[in-house]
Design a protein around this motif. Sequence first.
Motif, PDB file in Angstrom:
ATOM      1  N   HIS A 194     -23.736  11.964  -2.882  1.00 40.81           N
ATOM      2  CA  HIS A 194     -23.677  13.419  -3.057  1.00 40.81           C
ATOM      3  C   HIS A 194     -23.209  13.777  -4.476  1.00 40.81           C
ATOM      4  O   HIS A 194     -23.549  14.829  -5.010  1.00 40.81           O
ATOM      5  CB  HIS A 194     -22.762  14.043  -1.997  1.00 40.81           C
ATOM      6  N   SER A 195     -22.472  12.860  -5.123  1.00 41.15           N
ATOM      7  CA  SER A 195     -22.048  13.106  -6.515  1.00 41.15           C
ATOM      8  C   SER A 195     -23.250  13.170  -7.456  1.00 41.15           C
ATOM      9  O   SER A 195     -23.217  13.899  -8.453  1.00 41.15           O
ATOM     10  CB  SER A 195     -21.105  12.010  -7.004  1.00 41.15           C
ATOM     11  N   HIS A 199     -24.313  16.681  -7.141  1.00 43.18           N
ATOM     12  CA  HIS A 199     -23.369  17.587  -7.831  1.00 43.18           C
ATOM     13  C   HIS A 199     -23.631  17.566  -9.344  1.00 43.18           C
ATOM     14  O   HIS A 199     -23.627  18.605  -9.998  1.00 43.18           O
ATOM     15  CB  HIS A 199     -21.918  17.157  -7.614  1.00 43.18           C
ATOM     16  N   LEU A 231     -19.170  13.277   8.593  1.00 40.21           N
ATOM     17  CA  LEU A 231     -19.845  11.999   8.822  1.00 40.21           C
ATOM     18  C   LEU A 231     -21.115  11.957   7.979  1.00 40.21           C
ATOM     19  O   LEU A 231     -22.219  12.215   8.434  1.00 40.21           O
ATOM     20  CB  LEU A 231     -20.167  11.814  10.317  1.00 40.21           C
ATOM     21  N   GLY A 269     -22.341   9.921   3.903  1.00 43.94           N
ATOM     22  CA  GLY A 269     -22.306   8.617   3.251  1.00 43.94           C
ATOM     23  C   GLY A 269     -20.901   8.030   3.199  1.00 43.94           C
ATOM     24  O   GLY A 269     -20.666   6.901   3.632  1.00 43.94           O
ATOM     25  N   LEU A 270     -19.960   8.785   2.644  1.00 43.21           N
ATOM     26  CA  LEU A 270     -18.580   8.299   2.570  1.00 43.21           C
ATOM     27  C   LEU A 270     -17.975   8.202   3.967  1.00 43.21           C
ATOM     28  O   LEU A 270     -17.323   7.211   4.314  1.00 43.21           O
ATOM     29  CB  LEU A 270     -17.715   9.255   1.714  1.00 43.21           C
ATOM     30  N   THR A 313     -16.362  16.422  12.880  1.00 41.03           N
ATOM     31  CA  THR A 313     -17.699  16.732  12.390  1.00 41.03           C
ATOM     32  C   THR A 313     -18.067  18.179  12.694  1.00 41.03           C
ATOM     33  O   THR A 313     -17.540  18.767  13.644  1.00 41.03           O
ATOM     34  CB  THR A 313     -18.740  15.761  13.014  1.00 41.03           C
ATOM     35  N   THR A 314     -18.977  18.702  11.862  1.00 38.71           N
ATOM     36  CA  THR A 314     -19.522  20.030  12.158  1.00 38.71           C
ATOM     37  C   THR A 314     -20.866  19.900  12.878  1.00 38.71           C
ATOM     38  O   THR A 314     -21.475  20.910  13.221  1.00 38.71           O
ATOM     39  CB  THR A 314     -19.750  20.834  10.854  1.00 38.71           C
ATOM     40  N   SER A 315     -21.321  18.635  13.058  1.00 38.51           N
ATOM     41  CA  SER A 315     -22.653  18.395  13.636  1.00 38.51           C
ATOM     42  C   SER A 315     -22.540  17.789  15.029  1.00 38.51           C
ATOM     43  O   SER A 315     -22.305  16.574  15.148  1.00 38.51           O
ATOM     44  CB  SER A 315     -23.437  17.436  12.738  1.00 38.51           C
ATOM     45  N   LYS A 329     -24.102  14.341  15.915  1.00 39.45           N
ATOM     46  CA  LYS A 329     -23.670  13.058  15.345  1.00 39.45           C
ATOM     47  C   LYS A 329     -22.683  12.303  16.235  1.00 39.45           C
ATOM     48  O   LYS A 329     -22.220  11.216  15.870  1.00 39.45           O
ATOM     49  CB  LYS A 329     -23.047  13.284  13.960  1.00 39.45           C
ATOM     50  N   THR A 352     -13.986  14.040   3.464  1.00 35.79           N
ATOM     51  CA  THR A 352     -15.140  13.787   2.582  1.00 35.79           C
ATOM     52  C   THR A 352     -16.030  15.008   2.394  1.00 35.79           C
ATOM     53  O   THR A 352     -17.144  14.893   1.886  1.00 35.79           O
ATOM     54  CB  THR A 352     -16.018  12.637   3.136  1.00 35.79           C
ATOM     55  N   LEU A 369     -11.357  13.496  -0.825  1.00 36.97           N
ATOM     56  CA  LEU A 369     -12.264  12.695  -1.658  1.00 36.97           C
ATOM     57  C   LEU A 369     -13.405  13.536  -2.202  1.00 36.97           C
ATOM     58  O   LEU A 369     -13.954  13.261  -3.261  1.00 36.97           O
ATOM     59  CB  LEU A 369     -12.867  11.545  -0.830  1.00 36.97           C
ATOM     60  N   GLY A 370     -13.792  14.558  -1.462  1.00 32.06           N
ATOM     61  CA  GLY A 370     -15.036  15.237  -1.764  1.00 32.06           C
ATOM     62  C   GLY A 370     -14.924  16.450  -2.654  1.00 32.06           C
ATOM     63  O   GLY A 370     -15.551  16.497  -3.705  1.00 32.06           O
ATOM     64  N   SER A 412      -8.008  10.908  -4.035  1.00 29.88           N
ATOM     65  CA  SER A 412      -8.267   9.532  -4.464  1.00 29.88           C
ATOM     66  C   SER A 412      -9.652   9.478  -5.096  1.00 29.88           C
ATOM     67  O   SER A 412     -10.539  10.242  -4.715  1.00 29.88           O
ATOM     68  CB  SER A 412      -8.200   8.605  -3.244  1.00 29.88           C
ATOM     69  N   ILE A 424     -12.693   6.699  -6.360  1.00 26.73           N
ATOM     70  CA  ILE A 424     -13.283   5.350  -6.291  1.00 26.73           C
ATOM     71  C   ILE A 424     -12.219   4.256  -6.149  1.00 26.73           C
ATOM     72  O   ILE A 424     -11.339   4.358  -5.285  1.00 26.73           O
ATOM     73  CB  ILE A 424     -14.288   5.089  -7.453  1.00 26.73           C
ATOM     74  N   ARG A 453     -27.054   7.143   4.578  1.00 25.55           N
ATOM     75  CA  ARG A 453     -27.199   7.117   3.130  1.00 25.55           C
ATOM     76  C   ARG A 453     -28.666   6.879   2.787  1.00 25.55           C
ATOM     77  O   ARG A 453     -29.275   5.943   3.327  1.00 25.55           O
ATOM     78  CB  ARG A 453     -26.370   5.954   2.560  1.00 25.55           C
TER      79      ARG A 453
END
Length: 351
Positions: A42-43, A46, A186, A188-189, A208-210, A213, A247, A270-271, A295, A297, A342
């Motif tokens: 996702h980076s 971005h 939920l 990639g990360l 999760t919002t889904s 999943k 994430t 992280l996100g 955090s 990487i 991913r």
Amino acid sequence: MYNAKAYSAAGETSPLAPATITRRDPTEHDVQIKILFCGICHSDLHHVRNHWRSLIPTVYPIVPGHEIVGRVTKVGSAVTKYKPGDDAAVGTMVDSDRTCARCKAGLEQFCPNETLTFNSPDKHLGGVTYGGYSESIVVDERFVLRVPSNLDLARAAPLLCAGITTYSPLRHWGVTKGKKVGVVGLGGLGHMAVKFAHAFGARVVVFTTSPGKKEDALRLGADNVVLSTDKGQMKAIRGQCELIIDTVPYVHDLNAYLPSLSIDGTLVMLGFLGDLEQPLNTASLILRRKSLAGSVIGGIAETQEMLDFCGAHDITADVEVMPIQKVNEAYERVLRSDVKYRFVIDMASLE
Ligand code: NAP
Ligand code: ZN
């Protein structure tokens, strides 16, 4: 210098399209790698769309990609760790100053002079670095990683960013058997965080919002799945998580998740890179000695440790392998949280 095929974006509203870029010929410590697979983080999105303009403005044209696996084609005269024909991998960093206290401590991710794999000043050629949506890359051997031979290369590619970014905080905050770890988002990360926390023996809660999943989350190693839009489910999980790995890539209400932490619990972001738009309700932090943290990487040695752990425990990402011609479609699906879990570009499609 030589020319390499790549995909690049010319501006923040431009699609990614075929391009030719320049790479340096390997110097004495360099490894030249033919890229076989590159994950879509996702980076990447971005950066391509300049979402982080106030912090890391994007220099166009941009060639993203920092979840790279491939095969060594050429090495410089002083290279000792790799030879042509070896599998090799590159993550989010391609260089650092190697002399500062952080580099000496194996924390290159905090080096003030680190060189990121793309959109970072290129010390060799000037301009900015170009990433892994390309047929090849040239990297100093100290920033090249080894993929355990039992791992499928396409499924291993996401370990180079999604893997280390979740492994590192789980290790830093001491996740071991019996601890309860929450994972928000939920994607990639998130799906890698679930796999690692489960492998470390933790009990894992996915937020999760889904609703769709849930089955996957349980299959990936979650013990409990909470639909974060359901107030009742959020109430039922209050006070239980010792660590939460968040994430989510965009502004979201942290006040919704802080109550799920136990006393002394920590929520690690992280996100989302930016200013919170919602006020933070500090009562939950103060009255239960909780922490809010972040955090980024992980260092090179820790990245190799993570890859070796994955080799020993047969951990890889769940991927959808696709040709590079579908990259713009994939970005739209990433934005809709519609990827399991991913996208990985098969670079043979670039030929
Ligand atoms: P991703 O695959 O798109 O996954 C993000 C997940 O977050 C989605 O699958 C979705 O999960 C959830 N989500 C998305 N939008 C949301 C919203 N508006 N509100 C609530 N939940 C939402 O992204 P990724 O590649 O894992 O990356 C996640 C973030 O980490 C990105 O911002 C990326 O730039 C960043 N990142 C940081 C580092 C670092 O070192 N700190 C490294 C790599 C990436 P559900 O469907 O389950 O809700
Ligand atoms: Zn990434």
